[in-house]
Motif scaffolding. Structure first.
Motif, PDB file in Angstrom:
ATOM      1  N   MET A   1       0.841  -1.197   0.000  1.00 29.77           N
ATOM      2  CA  MET A   1       0.000   0.000   0.000  1.00 29.77           C
ATOM      3  C   MET A   1       0.876   1.247   0.000  1.00 29.77           C
ATOM      4  SD  MET A   1      -2.858   1.050   2.858  1.00 29.77           S
ATOM      5  CE  MET A   1      -3.536   2.692   2.975  1.00 29.77           C
ATOM      6  N   GLU A   2       0.668   2.123  -0.992  1.00 31.17           N
ATOM      7  CA  GLU A   2       1.430   3.371  -1.087  1.00 31.17           C
ATOM      8  C   GLU A   2       0.486   4.553  -1.236  1.00 31.17           C
ATOM      9  OE1 GLU A   2       4.370   3.304  -4.148  1.00 31.17           O
ATOM     10  OE2 GLU A   2       5.769   2.085  -2.971  1.00 31.17           O
ATOM     11  N   ILE A   3       0.886   5.677  -0.662  1.00 30.88           N
ATOM     12  CA  ILE A   3       0.076   6.892  -0.740  1.00 30.88           C
ATOM     13  C   ILE A   3       0.924   8.007  -1.360  1.00 30.88           C
ATOM     14  CG2 ILE A   3      -1.057   8.693   0.643  1.00 30.88           C
ATOM     15  CD1 ILE A   3      -1.916   6.554   2.604  1.00 30.88           C
ATOM     16  N   SER A   4       0.359   8.700  -2.326  1.00 26.52           N
ATOM     17  CA  SER A   4       1.044   9.820  -2.972  1.00 26.52           C
ATOM     18  C   SER A   4       1.032  11.031  -2.046  1.00 26.52           C
ATOM     19  CB  SER A   4       0.355  10.162  -4.300  1.00 26.52           C
ATOM     20  OG  SER A   4       0.857  11.384  -4.804  1.00 26.52           O
ATOM     21  N   ILE A   5       2.205  11.548  -1.724  1.00 28.97           N
ATOM     22  CA  ILE A   5       2.307  12.728  -0.847  1.00 28.97           C
ATOM     23  C   ILE A   5       1.775  13.970  -1.563  1.00 28.97           C
ATOM     24  CG2 ILE A   5       3.928  14.264   0.350  1.00 28.97           C
ATOM     25  CD1 ILE A   5       3.514  11.583   1.740  1.00 28.97           C
ATOM     26  N   ILE A   6       2.054  14.080  -2.847  1.00 33.83           N
ATOM     27  CA  ILE A   6       1.649  15.265  -3.621  1.00 33.83           C
ATOM     28  C   ILE A   6       0.141  15.475  -3.562  1.00 33.83           C
ATOM     29  CG2 ILE A   6       1.583  16.296  -5.936  1.00 33.83           C
ATOM     30  CD1 ILE A   6       4.209  14.798  -6.524  1.00 33.83           C
TER      31      ILE A   6
END
Length: 360
Positions: free
Chosen positions: A1-6
Motif C-alpha cells: 500500500m502506497e500513498i502519494s504525498i503530492i
C-alpha cells in the motif's frame, strides 16, 4: 500500500519534483517569513512499522488548533524514541530541530540525564516544567511545522478511509500502536487477577475509533465489549478472559510498550497454573513416585495433591518436578497436556499457550 504525498498537499503550495523526492514550500500571505521548504518522499509506503507508530501518535499525540504544531506526550521513554524514529524516517525531521519539555510534579536527581542519554539528545534540548497534573514524568515532543501538520492530518484521513484493516499484519500493527498509547491492563493485586484489558478513548471524539478497534479485534478472533462511561467521558473497549489475553500477547498487540509487556509477563510468572493431562500420562508422571513423599518435598498437603490428580488439574510445579524425577522430555510432556487453567479461569486448549507457560 502506497500513498502519494503530492495528492495530500494543498494545490496552492509550491512543489518542486526531484528524482525520488519533492521539495515543498508555500508563501505566507500576511506578515512574517515564509517557512523553510521540506524535503519529502514522493510516495509513502504504508508498512506495519509505519501503521504501528502512526497509531501510537493517534493515541498519545495531538494536532494543534493553531495549524502549526504536532505534539506527542508520553511517560514511556521507549515510546518517545519510537515517535522520534517515526518523524525522522518517514518525514525527514531532525530530532535536534524538535522541542522537548519534561513535565512532572518533582524532578528526580537523574531524571534529565536518563531521558537525554536514552534519546541521545544534547544537555540543553530538554526543558523542565513542574506540573501537578503529571504524577509520573512525561516528555512532550513538539514539532513546529505547518507543512508536516497538514500532511499528517490528510494522511490520517486517507489511511482511515482505506481498507488497511483487511490486511492482518497492518491490522495488528494498528491495534498494537493504539494499545501502547491508550491501552491498560487492570489487575487485582491482592488476588493476582486480571480484571480486564482495554482501550480507553474519548466518548465524544473517538467513538468511531473505538468501533474500528472492536472490528479489528473481532477479525483477530478476540472478543471485546464497548462500554460507555459517561461519568468519565470515556468509551472503553473492554477485553476479558485469558483466552483473549493470550491472543493479545501472542499476536504482539500488547508488546510495543515495554512497561505494559512487563506487566503481563510478571503477572503470568506469579500466577498459579494447572495442567490437564490424560489418564495414561498421569500414570507415567507418577511412575515410581510416592505421593506422600512428593507432597512433603513440594511443601504441599497430601490431600491437595490427591485432589489435583483426581480432578485432573495438576499444578505446574508438580508436573515439572515429576517430569524431572522420571526424566520425561519437555516435548512429550507438552504433547500430553490437553488444557491449561488458572485459579479463576476456564480451561484453555491452546498448545502455544501451554508451551509458553511451561517455559515461563
Amino acid at each position: 500500500m502506497e500513498i502519494s504525498i503530492i495528492k495530500l498537499l494543498p494545490k496552492e503550495w509550491k512543489i518542486i519534483k526531484q528524482r525520488k523526492k519533492i521539495k515543498v514550500y508555500y508563501q505566507n500571505k500576511g506578515r512574517g517569513n515564509s517557512p523553510k521548504p521540506m524535503i519529502l518522499n514522493k510516495t509513502l509506503k504504508i508498512t506495519p512499522k509505519f501503521i504501528e507508530s502512526w497509531a501510537l501518535y493517534l493515541g498519545d499525540g495531538k494536532i494543534s488548533k493553531d495549524e502549526y504544531h504536532l505534539e506527542f506526550t508520553s511517560r514511556d521513554i521507549d515510546l518517545c524514541q519510537n515517535i522520534l524514529h517515526f518523524f525522522e524516517k518517514y518525514f525527514g525531521i531532525n530530532k535536534n530541530k524538535i522541542s522537548y519539555t519534561l513535565r512532572t510534579r518533582k524532578i528526580k536527581k537523574d531524571s534529565l540525564k536518563n531521558w537525554q542519554n536514552y534519546l541521545a539528545l544534547d544537555d540543553s534540548k530538554i526543558r523542565l516544567k513542574a506540573s501537578r497534573r503529571h504524577k509520573n514524568e512525561c516528555l512532550a515532543i513538539q514539532v513546529g511545522s505547518r507543512i508536516l501538520r497538514t500532511l499528517f492530518l490528510e494522511l490520517t484521513k486517507q489511511i482511515l478511509k482505506s481498507k488497511f484493516t483487511e490486511n492482518s499484519t497492518l491490522r495488528k500493527a494498528f491495534l498494537s500502536g493504539l494499545f501502547a498509547a491508550e491501552g491498560s491492563i487492570n489487575t487485582m493485586k491482592k488476588e493476582n487477577y486480571i480484571v480486564y484489558m482495554g482501550y480507553h478513548l474519548s466518548l465524544i471524539k473517538e467513538k468511531k475509533l473505538a468501533e474500528l478497534i472492536k472490528s479489528c479485534l473481532e477479525k483477530e478472533a478476540i472478543t471485546s465489549t464497548l462500554i460507555e462511561r459517561k461519568d468519565k467521558n470515556e468509551i472503553l473497549v473492554q477485553i476479558t478472559s485469558w483466552s483473549n489475553y493470550w491472543k493479545m500477547f501472542n499476536k504482539g498487540i500488547i508488546c510495543l510498550s515495554e512497561r505494559k509487556k512487563k506487566t503481563i509477563l510478571n503477572h503470568m510468572k506469579q500466577m498459579t497454573f494447572y495442567f490437564q493431562v490424560s489418564e495414561k500420562f498421569k500414570k507415567t508422571l507418577l511412575s515410581g513416585t510416592n505421593k506422600r513423599k512428593l507432597a512433603k518435598e513440594l511443601d504441599m498437603k497430601y490431600l491437595t495433591l490427591y485432589y489435583q490428580f483426581r480432578n485432573n488439574l495438576i499444578n505446574k510445579s508438580v508436573v515439572l518436578r515429576l517430569s524431572e524425577i522420571n526424566k520425561i522430555p519437555r516435548n512429550k510432556i507438552i504433547s500430553n497436556i490437553s488444557g491449561i487453567k488458572g485459579k479463576t479461569t476456564k480451561i484453555i486448549n491452546n498448545k502455544n499457550f501451554v508451551s509458553f507457560i511451561f517455559d515461563l
